[in-house]
Design a protein around this motif. Sequence first.
Motif, short mmCIF file in Angstrom:
data_model
loop_
_atom_site.label_atom_id
_atom_site.label_comp_id
_atom_site.label_asym_id
_atom_site.label_seq_id
_atom_site.Cartn_x
_atom_site.Cartn_y
_atom_site.Cartn_z
N ASN A 60 3.11 15.66 -12.09
CA ASN A 60 3.44 14.48 -12.90
C ASN A 60 2.26 14.13 -13.79
N LEU A 63 0.37 10.42 -14.80
CA LEU A 63 0.75 9.28 -13.96
C LEU A 63 -0.45 8.37 -13.75
N SER A 64 -0.17 7.10 -13.41
CA SER A 64 -1.24 6.12 -13.24
C SER A 64 -1.70 6.10 -11.79
N THR A 66 -1.75 3.47 -9.97
CA THR A 66 -0.79 2.64 -9.23
C THR A 66 0.43 3.46 -8.83
N GLN A 67 0.91 4.31 -9.75
CA GLN A 67 2.04 5.17 -9.42
C GLN A 67 1.68 6.13 -8.29
N ASP B 11 8.13 2.01 -12.07
CA ASP B 11 8.06 3.40 -12.52
C ASP B 11 7.65 4.34 -11.38
N PRO B 12 8.40 4.35 -10.30
CA PRO B 12 7.98 5.19 -9.17
C PRO B 12 8.00 6.66 -9.54
N VAL B 13 7.08 7.37 -8.97
CA VAL B 13 7.02 8.81 -9.15
C VAL B 13 7.74 9.44 -7.97
#
Lengths: 166, 166
Positions: A60, A63-64, A66-67, B11-13
Motif C-alpha cells: 500500500n 499509506l499514512s 495512522t492507517q 480510510d482503513p487499509v
Amino acid sequence: MMTETAELAPDPVSDRVLRSFAGYALKRASNAVQADLVRTLEPFGLRMITFTALLLIVENPDLSQTQLAGVLAVERSNLVTIVDELEQAGWIARGQSPRDRRSHALRATSAGERLCTAARRAVEAHEARLFSSIGADGKAMLVNALGLVENAGNKLPVGANSGAAR
Amino acid sequence: MMTETAELAPDPVSDRVLRSFAGYALKRASNAVQADLVRTLEPFGLRMITFTALLLIVENPDLSQTQLAGVLAVERSNLVTIVDELEQAGWIARGQSPRDRRSHALRATSAGERLCTAARRAVEAHEARLFSSIGADGKAMLVNALGLVENAGNKLPVGANSGAAR
DNA sequence: GATAATTGTTATATGCCATAACAATATCGC
DNA sequence: GCGATATTGTTATGGCATATAACAATTATC
C-alpha cells in the motif's frame, strides 16, 4: 486458553487438566507458530511487527502512519519507533503527503522491496512447513474454523460494549 | 503469524495480504479467545495466569513452586508474585514440604477450591460459547490439527538447537 | 567433609503496550 | 473569514510481562 507449559522439568506436573481446554491448544499452537516465525525472520533482521509493517507498506504505497497503525492494531505513539526502525535500516522512507502536511506518505525503498520479497518467501516456506502436516484441505478447514471461533470471541454477550480484541 | 488488525479507522487499509497467512488467522483467533477469557475471569478477580496456577494447584496438591513454574512455562523468579497474589487473596497457602525445607507445598484453601470450581465452570461456558459455532466434530478436528501444527512448529530444522516455544 | 546443585527470593533491565500532552495542521460551523 | 474542534505524528511516562543475575538456606553428590 491459558498459559503454555514447558516440556521438561524434574518431577513434571501434568498439564492434562489444561489440555481439556481448546483455548489451551490454540495458545500452544499459536505460540509454536510464532516462535518458528521469529526464527524465520531473524536472519533478515526483521521482527514480526516490522515484517508485517514492511509488507503492508510495500502493498500500500503512500499509506499514512495512522492507517498503518490501524491495520497493525497498535497505538499511533507506539508505531513511531517501528517506522523509525524500518527507516533507519533503509527499507522505507517517510515522504511528504501531497494533501496533508501533517501526514507522512510511507514508501518502501528498492532495498526494502527486495528484503520484503525474500522475507515473504521465507514466511511462506515457514507456513508450508508447519501446515503441511495437516494437508491443504486440513489447512483450509483450520482457517475457516479459526475464523468462526474468532468471530464468536468478538461477539460480546448482551450488555457488554464492543471493543477490539487483542 | 503477524500482528492483528483492528476493525475501524478512517480510510482503513486492507489486511487482505495478511489474511493469506494461516498464522495470521491463528493469531487473530487466539487473541479473540484470550480477550473473551480475560472478560470471563475478571468477575472472579482472576487473571489467566492466576486461574491456571490455581487450577493446577487444586489438581496437584502439594506441588512445589518449581513444578508449578515448569508447567506454567514461567521463570521461578516470576512465579513468586503469582503465588503471592493467590496466597494474599486467601485462595492458596504455602506449606512446608515434609521432605525438603527449601520447598513449599502449595495447596488450595477451601475458598480457593470453591473459587476454582466456579471459575472453571465459567471458562467451560466461555469455551462452549466460542467453539459451539464449529460443532463438536469441528472442535475435535480443530484441536487435533492444532496439535499437529504445534508439533511441526516445535520441530526445528537440522542444526537448530531445541528450545521451548513461547 | 567438600563441592555442586537446588529452591525460592530479590533486584534489575528490557520490551511491549497504554495513556496523556503537545505543536502543526486540517476541518467544521457560524 | 474566523474561532472552535479534530487530526497527525511525536515525546514522555507508567505499568506489566519476561529474562537474567545473585544470594541464603538447604539438599544432593562425590
